[in-house]
Motif scaffolding. Structure first.
Motif, mmCIF file in Angstrom:
data_model
loop_
_atom_site.group_PDB
_atom_site.id
_atom_site.type_symbol
_atom_site.label_atom_id
_atom_site.label_comp_id
_atom_site.label_asym_id
_atom_site.label_seq_id
_atom_site.Cartn_x
_atom_site.Cartn_y
_atom_site.Cartn_z
ATOM 1 N N SER A 114 18.880 16.271 -6.852
ATOM 2 C CA SER A 114 20.082 15.568 -6.411
ATOM 3 C C SER A 114 19.806 14.796 -5.129
ATOM 4 N N THR A 115 20.570 13.754 -4.900
ATOM 5 C CA THR A 115 20.401 12.950 -3.684
ATOM 6 C C THR A 115 21.023 13.696 -2.512
ATOM 7 N N PRO A 116 20.262 13.927 -1.442
ATOM 8 C CA PRO A 116 20.726 14.799 -0.359
ATOM 9 C C PRO A 116 21.662 14.136 0.639
ATOM 10 N N ASP A 117 21.573 12.839 0.828
ATOM 11 C CA ASP A 117 22.379 12.136 1.820
ATOM 12 C C ASP A 117 23.144 11.001 1.166
ATOM 13 N N SER A 118 24.281 10.675 1.738
ATOM 14 C CA SER A 118 25.024 9.516 1.283
ATOM 15 C C SER A 118 24.189 8.262 1.521
ATOM 16 N N GLY A 119 24.052 7.448 0.509
ATOM 17 C CA GLY A 119 23.252 6.230 0.626
ATOM 18 C C GLY A 119 21.866 6.363 0.035
ATOM 19 N N VAL A 120 21.353 7.603 -0.105
ATOM 20 C CA VAL A 120 20.064 7.834 -0.750
ATOM 21 C C VAL A 120 20.271 7.763 -2.261
ATOM 22 N N LYS A 121 19.409 7.019 -2.945
ATOM 23 C CA LYS A 121 19.587 6.806 -4.386
ATOM 24 C C LYS A 121 18.422 7.411 -5.170
ATOM 25 N N MET B 231 0.848 -1.202 0.000
ATOM 26 C CA MET B 231 0.000 0.000 0.000
ATOM 27 C C MET B 231 0.878 1.244 0.000
ATOM 28 N N VAL B 232 0.337 2.328 -0.533
ATOM 29 C CA VAL B 232 1.071 3.589 -0.552
ATOM 30 C C VAL B 232 0.459 4.556 0.458
ATOM 31 N N PHE B 233 1.324 5.401 0.985
ATOM 32 C CA PHE B 233 0.890 6.500 1.840
ATOM 33 C C PHE B 233 1.390 7.794 1.216
ATOM 34 N N PRO B 234 0.549 8.483 0.413
ATOM 35 C CA PRO B 234 0.949 9.788 -0.112
ATOM 36 C C PRO B 234 0.993 10.791 1.042
ATOM 37 N N MET B 235 2.175 11.300 1.344
ATOM 38 C CA MET B 235 2.356 12.163 2.515
ATOM 39 C C MET B 235 2.517 13.617 2.097
ATOM 40 N N ASN B 236 1.746 14.467 2.733
ATOM 41 C CA ASN B 236 1.778 15.896 2.461
ATOM 42 C C ASN B 236 3.185 16.441 2.728
ATOM 43 N N TYR B 237 3.805 17.050 1.723
ATOM 44 C CA TYR B 237 5.175 17.515 1.911
ATOM 45 C C TYR B 237 5.241 18.845 2.650
ATOM 46 N N HIS B 238 4.075 19.378 3.075
ATOM 47 C CA HIS B 238 4.069 20.585 3.896
ATOM 48 C C HIS B 238 4.205 20.258 5.386
ATOM 49 N N TYR B 239 4.092 18.989 5.735
ATOM 50 C CA TYR B 239 4.210 18.643 7.145
ATOM 51 C C TYR B 239 5.578 19.037 7.681
ATOM 52 N N ALA B 240 5.588 19.492 8.934
ATOM 53 C CA ALA B 240 6.844 19.819 9.606
ATOM 54 C C ALA B 240 7.596 18.533 9.940
ATOM 55 N N PRO B 241 8.924 18.610 10.122
ATOM 56 C CA PRO B 241 9.694 17.399 10.426
ATOM 57 C C PRO B 241 9.146 16.582 11.591
ATOM 58 N N GLY B 242 8.638 17.262 12.626
ATOM 59 C CA GLY B 242 8.074 16.529 13.756
ATOM 60 C C GLY B 242 6.836 15.744 13.372
ATOM 61 N N GLU B 243 6.011 16.327 12.497
ATOM 62 C CA GLU B 243 4.819 15.622 12.031
ATOM 63 C C GLU B 243 5.194 14.439 11.156
ATOM 64 N N VAL C 227 12.239 18.238 -0.894
ATOM 65 C CA VAL C 227 11.399 18.093 0.300
ATOM 66 C C VAL C 227 11.966 17.033 1.240
ATOM 67 N N TYR C 228 13.082 16.452 0.835
ATOM 68 C CA TYR C 228 13.686 15.388 1.640
ATOM 69 C C TYR C 228 14.031 15.863 3.052
ATOM 70 N N GLY C 229 14.277 17.162 3.197
ATOM 71 C CA GLY C 229 14.594 17.708 4.517
ATOM 72 C C GLY C 229 13.515 17.446 5.551
ATOM 73 N N GLY C 230 12.304 17.136 5.101
ATOM 74 C CA GLY C 230 11.240 16.805 6.044
ATOM 75 C C GLY C 230 11.523 15.556 6.848
ATOM 76 N N LEU C 231 12.485 14.750 6.386
ATOM 77 C CA LEU C 231 12.856 13.532 7.107
ATOM 78 C C LEU C 231 13.933 13.777 8.159
ATOM 79 N N SER C 232 14.263 15.036 8.422
ATOM 80 C CA SER C 232 15.418 15.355 9.275
ATOM 81 C C SER C 232 15.322 14.749 10.671
ATOM 82 N N GLN C 233 14.099 14.525 11.164
ATOM 83 C CA GLN C 233 13.946 13.962 12.497
ATOM 84 C C GLN C 233 13.650 12.458 12.479
ATOM 85 N N VAL C 234 13.640 11.851 11.299
ATOM 86 C CA VAL C 234 13.338 10.426 11.187
ATOM 87 C C VAL C 234 14.629 9.633 11.305
ATOM 88 N N ASP C 235 14.759 8.874 12.374
ATOM 89 C CA ASP C 235 15.959 8.095 12.611
ATOM 90 C C ASP C 235 16.069 6.959 11.594
#
Length: 521
Positions: free
Chosen positions: A146-153, A92-104, A123-131
């Motif tokens: 561009s890929t923002p983090d090492s390992g992200v493809k 299943m897919v979860f289309p996630m609103n890219y306006h959500y704050a990192p905490g959300e 919008v990848y920066g929204g994952l900043s708090q996701v371990d």
């Protein structure tokens, strides 16, 4: 079920489940352009091949039936391809609103525990708090930029050279999509839909189109929203199922200029917008007229629409604007009423009831309740746990409406948005409509804030027009005395640079309340 291709009309018995419809259309109409964005077109053959190659890539990376895939995307062909690729293997897919704050974002990722993530690079920066323990880096993919983090493809690495076989053992009642409610009042709920509920929703839509004299098998549908709001994914699946052309505008979310440009360029036949969106379209068309003669049906939904907008839309765009109604939980239960501003229940699909569950009398305000196979399966709680909140087969929407003598239904307000001030129930939409009528108003919204004495106080916000000058808030509030009862007039009015809204154009009441609380400190 018949395997004959659709002719000029669609029989409801020929409406297939979404993945079966894609397979059938890819075989029978391989060269038909079913989706377009900018200069890029997808025939059924190309779309099905990309879906199957991506699906194969999902499998090779360990995605299994029941797993969740996050789509952190706006208007994007990638979202469409990924949704069907997940459906191919029972994920299943979860289309996630890219306006959500990192905490959300962190909270939602924790709730759904996804196996894979697809997002825009910016919008990848929204994952900043996701371990990475919640979502490993090698499970994160970027569809553009561009890929923002090492390992992200890049997601292109997910596509396999082989095609995933078409499924032969589908569970049609298993979830295929999780949709966030608007989340303007509290933490968003996650609505669960299945292939079965989607099939019955499309069947209901066919009934609504045919009852108004339209042909559901012919049309060019403009994406009303990104897929993280229900109109986006539903219009996509309806188009792919019925053999209509689906157009993504060249804007990540609603933009009046991009929408009008797409209508003119692709000869779109259906338009859906919120009242805020309608006002933006009117202003944009006035400033730069586009050829919108191809439009055959135009709907406004998502909130109550003031009467003046219906008339203004017809004057500027030359088309009748129809009132529409849809919830993430249930779409297709209502059809057009006797006027373009009212609605009626499809037989057996909707009722208006009082607090005891009894049908209301004409003119009385009650709660709209809905029933049918198109109604959602329930709210997602955690993997394997879905809360079915229906009562005796009926979903209580929380929408307050009134039904007139002719059976027409008129929207009043969301129950949760009602402001209770000194014992009086006040619909914020009514106040907003009056504020928007003021000549200084470019946009407006209201919210209720807690008050120890009155229960709640009403706070108004207004974005001023460029030629408004420097009016006093009291001047604007005094002008409301002839159109609103005294207890409905906001006690405070703040002029702001913009009104916070969701991507679907609704006033974001959660942010408005936070703003009001800050201003009143």
């Amino acid at each position: 079920m018949s395997s004959a291709a659709y002719s000029s009309t669609v029989r409801q018995s020929e409406i297939y489940l979404p993945i079966d419809a894609l397979r059938r259309n890819a075989l029978e109409r391989p060269d038909f352009i079913v989706m377009t964005q900018g200069e890029d077109n997808w025939t059924y053959e190309r779309f099905a091949d990309e879906v199957r190659r991506l699906s194969r890539g999902f499998v090779k990376r360990g995605v299994k039936r029941g797993d969740r895939i996050v789509l952190h995307l706006g208007n994007s062909a990638a979202a469409a391809i990924a949704s069907y690729a997940a459906m191919m293997i029972g994920a299943m897919v979860f289309p996630m609103n890219y306006h959500y704050a990192p905490g959300e974002v962190k909270g939602l990722i924790g709730r759904i525990q996804p196996t894979l993530y697809l997002g825009h690079g910016d919008v990848y920066g929204g994952l900043s708090q996701v371990d990475t323990s919640l979502l490993p880096v090698d499970r994160r993919f970027i569809v553009d930029g561009s890929t923002p983090d090492s390992g992200v493809k890049l997601w292109s690495t997910l596509f396999d050279t082989e095609l995933q076989p078409w499924p032969s053992d589908e569970d049609y009642d298993a979830p295929i999509i999780l949709v966030s409610t608007s989340g303007t009042t509290s933490e968003p709920k996650l609505v669960v839909h299945t292939q079965n509920t989607v099939q019955h929703t499309i069947t209901a839509i066919v009934d609504v189109i045919e009852s108004s004299g339209g042909d559901p098998a012919v049309g060019v549908d403009l994406a009303a929203t990104p897929m993280f709001h229900s109109p986006g994914w539903l219009i996509l699946m309806t188009a792919v199922t019925l053999g209509r052309k689906f157009v993504w505008p060249e804007s990540r979310e609603f933009d009046a200029n991009a929408f009008l440009n797409a209508i003119e360029r692709h000869r779109c036949t259906i338009l859906i917008a919120t009242p805020f969106g309608v006002a933006e379209l009117i202003d944009s068309q006035r400033a730069n007229p586009r050829d919108v003669s191809s439009l055959s049906v135009c709907y406004v939904g998502g909130d109550a629409c003031r009467a003046e907008l219906f008339d203004e839309f017809e004057r500027v765009l030359g088309k009748t604007l129809l009132n529409g109604f849809a919830l993430s939980e249930a779409l297709g239960c209502l059809k057009g009423g006797l006027t373009n501003r009212s609605l009626q229940a499809r037989p057996g699909a909707a009722r208006v009831v009082d607090e005891q569950g009894n049908d209301t009398k004409p003119g009385e305000v009650g709660e709209l309740i809905l029933s049918g196979e198109n109604v959602f399966k329930g709210y997602w709680k955690s993997p394997g746990v879905i809360d079915d909140v229906r009562r005796d087969g009926w979903f209580y929407t929380g929408d307050l409406v009134r039904k007139d003598e002719q059976g027409d239904i008129w929207f009043v307000s969301r129950r949760k948005e009602i402001i209770v001030r000194d014992g009086e129930n006040i619909a914020p939409i009514e106040i907003e409509q009056r504020l928007l009528e003021h000549p200084y108003a470019a946009d407006a919204a209201v919210a209720g804030v807690p008050d120890a004495r009155l229960g709640e106080r009403i706070v108004g916000f207004m974005k001023l027009t460029k030629d408004a000058g420097n009016p006093a808030p009291e001047e604007v509030l005094r002008s409301l005395s002839s159109v609103l009862a005294a207890y409905k007039i906001p006690e405070f009015l703040f002029f702001v640079d913009h009104i916070p809204r969701t991507a679907w154009g609704k006033a974001d009441r959660r942010k408005l309340r936070a703003m009001a609380t800050g201003y009143l400190r």
